[in-house]
Design a protein around this motif. Structure first.
Motif, PDB file in Angstrom:
ATOM      1  N   PHE A 108       0.840  -1.198   0.000  1.00 47.70           N
ATOM      2  CA  PHE A 108       0.000   0.000   0.000  1.00 47.70           C
ATOM      3  C   PHE A 108       0.881   1.257   0.000  1.00 47.70           C
ATOM      4  O   PHE A 108       0.609   2.237  -0.711  1.00 47.70           O
ATOM      5  CB  PHE A 108      -0.937   0.002   1.221  1.00 47.70           C
ATOM      6  N   VAL A 125      -8.449   9.805   4.358  1.00 46.52           N
ATOM      7  CA  VAL A 125      -8.936   8.425   4.295  1.00 46.52           C
ATOM      8  C   VAL A 125     -10.409   8.412   4.695  1.00 46.52           C
ATOM      9  O   VAL A 125     -10.759   8.797   5.809  1.00 46.52           O
ATOM     10  CB  VAL A 125      -8.116   7.510   5.231  1.00 46.52           C
ATOM     11  N   GLU A 132      -8.330  -2.431   5.049  1.00 43.61           N
ATOM     12  CA  GLU A 132      -7.608  -1.375   4.314  1.00 43.61           C
ATOM     13  C   GLU A 132      -7.583  -0.046   5.054  1.00 43.61           C
ATOM     14  O   GLU A 132      -6.718   0.786   4.797  1.00 43.61           O
ATOM     15  CB  GLU A 132      -8.229  -1.187   2.921  1.00 43.61           C
ATOM     16  N   SER A 136      -4.042   1.339   5.366  1.00 43.63           N
ATOM     17  CA  SER A 136      -3.724   2.595   4.667  1.00 43.63           C
ATOM     18  C   SER A 136      -3.095   3.622   5.594  1.00 43.63           C
ATOM     19  O   SER A 136      -2.190   4.353   5.192  1.00 43.63           O
ATOM     20  CB  SER A 136      -4.980   3.174   4.009  1.00 43.63           C
ATOM     21  N   CYS A 140       0.656   5.185   5.200  1.00 44.38           N
ATOM     22  CA  CYS A 140       1.014   6.617   5.247  1.00 44.38           C
ATOM     23  C   CYS A 140       2.188   6.832   6.200  1.00 44.38           C
ATOM     24  O   CYS A 140       3.169   7.502   5.867  1.00 44.38           O
ATOM     25  CB  CYS A 140      -0.181   7.457   5.712  1.00 44.38           C
ATOM     26  N   HIS A 147      -1.667  11.106   7.757  1.00 42.02           N
ATOM     27  CA  HIS A 147      -3.022  10.647   7.441  1.00 42.02           C
ATOM     28  C   HIS A 147      -4.068  11.475   8.188  1.00 42.02           C
ATOM     29  O   HIS A 147      -3.838  11.941   9.306  1.00 42.02           O
ATOM     30  CB  HIS A 147      -3.201   9.150   7.690  1.00 42.02           C
ATOM     31  N   LEU A 172      -8.554   8.403  -0.189  1.00 41.86           N
ATOM     32  CA  LEU A 172      -8.744   6.954  -0.263  1.00 41.86           C
ATOM     33  C   LEU A 172     -10.169   6.645   0.177  1.00 41.86           C
ATOM     34  O   LEU A 172     -10.619   7.108   1.228  1.00 41.86           O
ATOM     35  CB  LEU A 172      -7.765   6.231   0.673  1.00 41.86           C
TER      36      LEU A 172
END
Length: 635
Positions: A108, A125, A132, A136, A140, A147, A172
């Motif tokens: 990722f 996000v 995920e 995610s 980051c 994030h 995302l």
């Protein structure tokens, strides 16, 4: 080392005394012995609450994902890091080992790098509670990007505000999300939001529901083919301890949401330390926090705190009432959960249902129960203790905030004797103070006042993104040299703390902090509305619910009131999200105001709570006659 894992009350007092006598050496010892640093710090702490400026482990270098993943691979590579429990119990749970998590985070992270994301860039996000989401944010952190998770229940307007405030170029999301028996079109919400966000040039979309969505050429990409091609190793970006890890937005009592900035080193140390102690986590345990990662609870106590300790942490996509009200307890039995952490709202809702929903499941694996988001009332505490914990699991009633990053006041299980409705004692390193209205500290016990903290702790937020003045004015201006929490508290005869609620215009509904100003702004956009005021009132399940007093323009006077109520709540849903809808709306001729034009909410709160026998001093009101009219109409 006992400093890191407290096992009895006497040890707590020893550790606490040490932590407040010499905080720097205390936290240095914890940081040195339990984490992997690429470079040691030059100073443990530099701080000034007047500016305010706070730096922990300044000069140190690290990557938080090395501490949450890489360092566990040799001895815990095959251990489950994350158990994903889907919304639909018929869908199989997913067990992700530390080795698999490492590979998925690296892939990722490489996808993000291929999309041009660099150290310091902000990534928004907007994902449901699927693996995920955790992957995610760790990706980051792997590459030094910042994030900013937005809870996937917020509206497109709320999402757009946050994207623009932090200056993100990439979002995302997923095609949709499941919530009970509903499917929510997340991609559609993102598309609406991005009409107001000219800075976003990339949207990565995860398949979850399989619903057909519109993909905008040149901007939107499915993430699966990108992950399939991505390299499965990613060298971690080494950052300073004070490098921003994430921005998380919280409601302000006025104006736009506040983007709280949490940095890397201190946040890691404090969330890991508090996780270990508040939940008494042991190597074979299975820990479950039911929160959403869209809130601080999910950041600190689903992802970073547990993984930094090499724990197994459960991620739950669903809701406590689907497919029936036994869902929580079914999951506890299925995964043999040992620590369970949820909101009082959920407990109150489940306590109203048939006890068979609880008793048909084997909950004997449970060792510690926790609550978060608001103080738990006594009735719910006893139900939780008797029926879920079988009177053998200590209940940790944890008090903390988005701004604090980690738990500040809580019992330590098997050490601190619990007391219903009390958060009990401060965590090591936390120095609370109760202040009177004149800014003087109230000493001794059996007192109440405004709750402040005298000394910084490692996970305190460092600023509000893009607005340091607001950070100072909100948290450090009310009481000189102190962090003001915005909460009232009382201290009992033995020094236990009980949080009595907000002292500003923020209302806690179902554990969510909701500022009144943004809700009023949304209502006032209705063409028939002249002015509005929102207050909280007690609610059996939510703790507090929202009560709106609304003045109509002349054009709205003849309108159907029921339709107006629906339209007002629809506006709130569009601007903020369904969590902020009003339970009661009262149309009024006027609002009680002081001569300076300030709405006297204290009086409205009493009316909403049906506590009108003693309204207190109304001599400063410009229009005392309005109050009688409101009371009469509210009955």
């Amino acid at each position: 080392m006992s400093n890191y894992h407290i096992k009895h009350l006497e040890e707590y007092f020893q550790v606490y005394r040490k932590s407040v006598r010499n905080p720097e050496s205390f936290w240095e010892e914890v940081a040195e012995e339990h984490f992997h640093w690429r470079k040691r710090w030059n100073s443990v702490l530099e701080w000034d609450f007047t500016t305010p400026e706070i730096k922990w482990f300044d000069g140190a270098e690290l990557n938080i994902t090395e501490n949450c993943i890489d360092r566990h691979l040799r001895i815990r590579g095959d251990k489950t890091a994350i158990i994903f429990e889907p919304n639909d119990p018929k869908e199989a749970a997913e067990h992700i080992t530390y080795t698999q998590l490492h590979e998925r985070v690296c892939k990722f992270a490489n996808v993000l790098k291929d999309q041009g994301v660099k150290k310091g860039d902000r990534v928004v996000v907007y994902l449901p509670m699927i693996p995920e989401l955790a992957i995610s944010i760790l990706a980051c952190a792997r590459i030094g990007a910042v994030h900013s998770v937005v809870f996937a229940g917020f509206s497109s307007t709320a999402l757009a505000t946050r994207i623009n405030d932090c200056g993100a170029k990439i979002v995302l999301t997923s095609d949709g999300s499941y919530r009970g028996n509903k499917t929510i079109d997340l991609k559609g919400i993102v598309d609406d939001a991005l009409e107001q966000c000219p800075g976003v040039d990339t949207v990565l979309v995860k398949k979850r529901t399989g619903e057909k969505v519109e993909m905008k050429a040149g901007r939107d990409q499915w993430i699966e083919p990108l992950l399939d091609k991505a390299y499965s190793d990613c060298v971690p970006e080494i950052v300073d301890a004070e490098h921003p890890l994430f921005i998380l937005y919280t409601s302000g009592s006025t104006g736009r949401p506040k983007g709280m900035v949490h940095t890397t080193g201190g946040y890691m140390v404090y969330t890991a330390y508090t996780f270990k102690n508040v939940f008494q986590y042991r190597e074979e345990d299975v820990y479950w926090c039911t929160a959403d990662i869209g809130w601080i609870t999910g950041h600190s106590y689903i992802v970073y705190g547990p993984l930094a300790n090499g724990a197994t942490t459960v991620m739950f996509e669903g809701v406590p009432s689907y497919p029936d009200h036994g869902r929580f307890w079914e999951v506890v039995e299925k995964h043999k959960v040992t620590q369970f952490y949820t909101a009082p709202t959920a407990i109150r809702a489940l306590a109203k249902k048939d006890l068979d929903f609880v008793t048909k499941y084997d909950l004997s694996s449970l060792k510690v129960l926790g609550t978060v988001g608001e103080p738990i009332n006594e009735e719910a505490w006893h139900w939780y203790n008797d029926h879920v914990g079988n009177k053998k699991c200590p209940i940790v009633d944890t008090w903390w905030q988005t701004e604090t990053g980690g738990i500040l006041i809580s019992p330590i299980p098997f050490s601190t004797p619990t007391k219903p409705t009390y958060a009990t004692l401060p965590m090591p390193g936390i120095q609370p103070a109760l202040m009177d209205e004149n800014g003087k500290e109230i000493k001794g016990n059996q007192v109440d006042g405004r709750l402040c903290i005298k000394f910084p702790w490692p996970s305190i937020a460092r600023t509000i993104w893009g607005d340091h003045k607001r950070y100072r004015d909100t948290y450090f201006a009310a009481f000189e040299g102190m962090y003001f929490t915005g909460d009232g508290a009382l201290r009992d005869e033995v020094g236990y703390y009980r949080i009595t609620g907000r002292v500003d215009d923020v209302i806690i509904v179902s554990g969510h902090n909701l500022g009144t100003a943004p809700i009023e702004d949304a209502i006032n956009e209705h063409p028939a509305v002249a002015e509005s005021a929102i207050v909280g009132f007690p609610h059996d399940i939510k703790g507090n619910a929202l009560y709106g007093f609304v003045i109509l323009k002349e054009t709205g006077e003849g309108r159907n009131r029921e339709n107006l109520e629906k339209e007002i709540n629809q506006l709130i849903t569009e601007h903020i999200g369904p969590i902020a809808k009003l339970d009661k709306i009262q149309f009024v001729e006027g609002l009680p105001k002081t001569r300076s034009g300030k709405i006297m909410r204290r009086i409205l709160r009493k009316i909403a709570s049906k506590d009108t026998d003693n309204l207190g001093d109304t001599s400063t009101l410009l229009n005392p006659e309005v109050v009688e009219g409101i009371i009469k109409e509210s009955k």
